[in-house]
Design a protein around this motif. Structure first.
Motif, mmCIF file in Angstrom:
data_model
loop_
_atom_site.group_PDB
_atom_site.id
_atom_site.type_symbol
_atom_site.label_atom_id
_atom_site.label_comp_id
_atom_site.label_asym_id
_atom_site.label_seq_id
_atom_site.Cartn_x
_atom_site.Cartn_y
_atom_site.Cartn_z
ATOM 1 N N TYR A 188 -39.874 13.417 -27.024
ATOM 2 C CA TYR A 188 -40.769 12.599 -26.209
ATOM 3 C C TYR A 188 -41.930 13.433 -25.694
ATOM 4 C CZ TYR A 188 -36.443 9.961 -26.133
ATOM 5 O OH TYR A 188 -35.297 9.305 -26.512
ATOM 6 N N ALA A 189 -43.127 12.893 -25.776
ATOM 7 C CA ALA A 189 -44.306 13.627 -25.297
ATOM 8 C C ALA A 189 -44.197 13.918 -23.805
ATOM 9 C CB ALA A 189 -45.580 12.849 -25.601
ATOM 10 N N THR A 190 -43.793 12.928 -23.034
ATOM 11 C CA THR A 190 -43.674 13.122 -21.585
ATOM 12 C C THR A 190 -42.588 14.138 -21.274
ATOM 13 O OG1 THR A 190 -44.378 10.844 -21.259
ATOM 14 C CG2 THR A 190 -43.341 11.926 -19.400
ATOM 15 N N GLY A 191 -41.465 14.046 -21.981
ATOM 16 C CA GLY A 191 -40.386 15.010 -21.782
ATOM 17 C C GLY A 191 -40.792 16.414 -22.168
ATOM 18 N N SER A 192 -41.598 16.519 -23.215
ATOM 19 C CA SER A 192 -42.076 17.830 -23.654
ATOM 20 C C SER A 192 -42.959 18.468 -22.593
ATOM 21 C CB SER A 192 -42.851 17.698 -24.969
ATOM 22 O OG SER A 192 -42.006 17.248 -25.986
ATOM 23 N N ARG A 193 -43.874 17.688 -22.062
ATOM 24 C CA ARG A 193 -44.763 18.208 -21.018
ATOM 25 C C ARG A 193 -43.950 18.602 -19.792
ATOM 26 N NH1 ARG A 193 -49.666 17.965 -21.474
ATOM 27 N NH2 ARG A 193 -49.754 16.038 -22.666
ATOM 28 N N MET A 194 -43.004 17.748 -19.405
ATOM 29 C CA MET A 194 -42.170 18.035 -18.237
ATOM 30 C C MET A 194 -41.346 19.306 -18.463
ATOM 31 S SD MET A 194 -39.402 15.585 -16.293
ATOM 32 C CE MET A 194 -40.479 14.209 -16.551
ATOM 33 N N TYR A 195 -40.782 19.458 -19.667
ATOM 34 C CA TYR A 195 -40.004 20.653 -19.994
ATOM 35 C C TYR A 195 -40.854 21.909 -19.831
ATOM 36 C CZ TYR A 195 -37.922 24.204 -23.073
ATOM 37 O OH TYR A 195 -37.423 25.374 -23.590
ATOM 38 N N LEU A 196 -42.057 21.885 -20.358
ATOM 39 C CA LEU A 196 -42.917 23.065 -20.295
ATOM 40 C C LEU A 196 -43.353 23.368 -18.865
ATOM 41 C CD1 LEU A 196 -44.980 22.394 -23.514
ATOM 42 C CD2 LEU A 196 -43.337 24.257 -23.167
ATOM 43 N N VAL A 197 -43.802 22.365 -18.147
ATOM 44 C CA VAL A 197 -44.312 22.605 -16.788
ATOM 45 C C VAL A 197 -43.174 22.950 -15.826
ATOM 46 C CG1 VAL A 197 -45.505 21.566 -14.821
ATOM 47 C CG2 VAL A 197 -46.396 21.223 -17.137
ATOM 48 N N LEU A 198 -42.120 22.146 -15.807
ATOM 49 C CA LEU A 198 -41.011 22.438 -14.898
ATOM 50 C C LEU A 198 -40.279 23.716 -15.307
ATOM 51 C CD1 LEU A 198 -39.530 18.906 -14.154
ATOM 52 C CD2 LEU A 198 -41.060 20.304 -12.738
ATOM 53 N N GLY A 199 -40.151 23.946 -16.609
ATOM 54 C CA GLY A 199 -39.557 25.202 -17.065
ATOM 55 C C GLY A 199 -40.378 26.396 -16.615
ATOM 56 N N GLY A 200 -41.695 26.262 -16.656
ATOM 57 C CA GLY A 200 -42.574 27.323 -16.164
ATOM 58 C C GLY A 200 -42.388 27.565 -14.674
ATOM 59 N N VAL A 201 -42.217 26.489 -13.923
ATOM 60 C CA VAL A 201 -41.980 26.614 -12.479
ATOM 61 C C VAL A 201 -40.647 27.322 -12.230
ATOM 62 C CG1 VAL A 201 -41.526 25.306 -10.360
ATOM 63 C CG2 VAL A 201 -43.442 24.657 -11.837
ATOM 64 N N VAL A 202 -39.624 26.965 -13.003
ATOM 65 C CA VAL A 202 -38.322 27.635 -12.871
ATOM 66 C C VAL A 202 -38.474 29.126 -13.156
ATOM 67 C CG1 VAL A 202 -36.026 27.877 -13.939
ATOM 68 C CG2 VAL A 202 -36.928 25.607 -13.364
ATOM 69 N N TYR A 203 -39.223 29.479 -14.181
ATOM 70 C CA TYR A 203 -39.424 30.901 -14.493
ATOM 71 C C TYR A 203 -40.258 31.598 -13.426
ATOM 72 C CZ TYR A 203 -36.745 31.421 -18.649
ATOM 73 O OH TYR A 203 -35.677 31.524 -19.500
ATOM 74 N N PHE A 204 -41.176 30.886 -12.784
ATOM 75 C CA PHE A 204 -41.930 31.489 -11.685
ATOM 76 C C PHE A 204 -40.993 31.794 -10.518
ATOM 77 C CE2 PHE A 204 -44.373 31.291 -7.752
ATOM 78 C CZ PHE A 204 -45.295 32.295 -7.998
ATOM 79 N N VAL A 205 -40.111 30.854 -10.190
ATOM 80 C CA VAL A 205 -39.131 31.077 -9.120
ATOM 81 C C VAL A 205 -38.221 32.249 -9.486
ATOM 82 C CG1 VAL A 205 -37.129 30.058 -7.937
ATOM 83 C CG2 VAL A 205 -39.222 28.711 -8.257
ATOM 84 N N LEU A 206 -37.814 32.314 -10.746
ATOM 85 C CA LEU A 206 -36.976 33.423 -11.201
ATOM 86 C C LEU A 206 -37.718 34.754 -11.094
ATOM 87 C CD1 LEU A 206 -34.180 34.043 -12.324
ATOM 88 C CD2 LEU A 206 -35.093 33.661 -14.619
ATOM 89 N N TRP A 207 -39.026 34.741 -11.362
ATOM 90 C CA TRP A 207 -39.831 35.958 -11.217
ATOM 91 C C TRP A 207 -39.856 36.412 -9.750
ATOM 92 C CZ3 TRP A 207 -44.798 36.345 -8.787
ATOM 93 C CH2 TRP A 207 -45.371 37.616 -8.884
ATOM 94 N N VAL A 208 -40.080 35.469 -8.835
ATOM 95 C CA VAL A 208 -40.092 35.817 -7.404
ATOM 96 C C VAL A 208 -38.728 36.367 -6.991
ATOM 97 C CG1 VAL A 208 -40.287 34.875 -5.057
ATOM 98 C CG2 VAL A 208 -41.942 34.195 -6.811
ATOM 99 N N TYR A 209 -37.664 35.715 -7.432
ATOM 100 C CA TYR A 209 -36.307 36.194 -7.164
ATOM 101 C C TYR A 209 -36.143 37.623 -7.691
ATOM 102 C CZ TYR A 209 -31.315 36.654 -8.301
ATOM 103 O OH TYR A 209 -30.045 37.112 -8.471
ATOM 104 N N GLY A 210 -36.650 37.863 -8.884
ATOM 105 C CA GLY A 210 -36.539 39.178 -9.504
ATOM 106 C C GLY A 210 -37.307 40.267 -8.777
ATOM 107 N N LEU A 211 -38.359 39.890 -8.056
ATOM 108 C CA LEU A 211 -39.100 40.884 -7.274
ATOM 109 C C LEU A 211 -38.192 41.569 -6.256
ATOM 110 C CD1 LEU A 211 -42.495 39.049 -6.603
ATOM 111 C CD2 LEU A 211 -42.080 40.962 -8.170
#
Length: 153
Positions: free
Chosen positions: A82-105
């Motif tokens: 799904y196009a909407t699911g794909s966009r959501m996966y990329l954007v929300l997945g990116g947000v999850v990785y940003f949170v993981l980066w902050v945690y990793g700091l």
């Protein structure tokens, strides 16, 4: 009822869906690689910071870390339907990785209980690159060939 099929109605039919599929497949490959002796050196013990396994000699991994990559990959492949699911996966997945980066700091390279993933500094900076890259891909790629397509009724 529409008898026009748009590319977003097909699995990986649009550019954003192809990108989500590619990202998902890469996560699957990384998850699998984390279990392959030779690609991963050291002891792949348990889930936490006690694992001394290193993927490609650079990235600290554990069983939990590898399973998370596999799950992230499965979600990406499913989102490619799904196009909407794909966009959501990329954007929300990116947000999850940003949170993981902050945690990793605060936890990367330390051997205390809070570093349960585990993370080293190479992992942490890769997570920042993934965060920026996934959000950028999710925002930049059009649904279909540069424009949203509407089905004709």
């Amino acid at each position: 009822m529409s008898d026009v099929t748009t590319p977003t109605d097909r699995f990986a039919g649009s550019s954003i869906q192809k990108v989500a599929l590619l990202v998902g497949v890469v996560f699957l490959l990384v998850g699998i690689a984390g279990f392959v002796p030779g690609l991963t050196s050291g002891s792949l013990a348990g889930a936490g910071h006690g694992s001394m396994a290193m993927l490609l000699g650079v990235f600290q991994v554990s069983v939990l870390h590898n399973v998370v990559h596999l799950l992230f990959g499965v979600v990406g492949v499913l989102a490619a339907g799904y196009a909407t699911g794909s966009r959501m996966y990329l954007v929300l997945g990116g947000v999850v990785y940003f949170v993981l980066w902050v945690y990793g700091l605060f936890t990367a390279g330390h051997s205390f209980g809070a570093n349960f993933v585990p993370l080293n500094w190479a992992d942490n900076w890769l997570h920042l690159v993934l965060a920026v890259g996934m959000v950028a891909l999710g925002v930049a790629f059009p649904r279909v060939g540069g424009r949203a397509v509407r089905a004709v009724r």
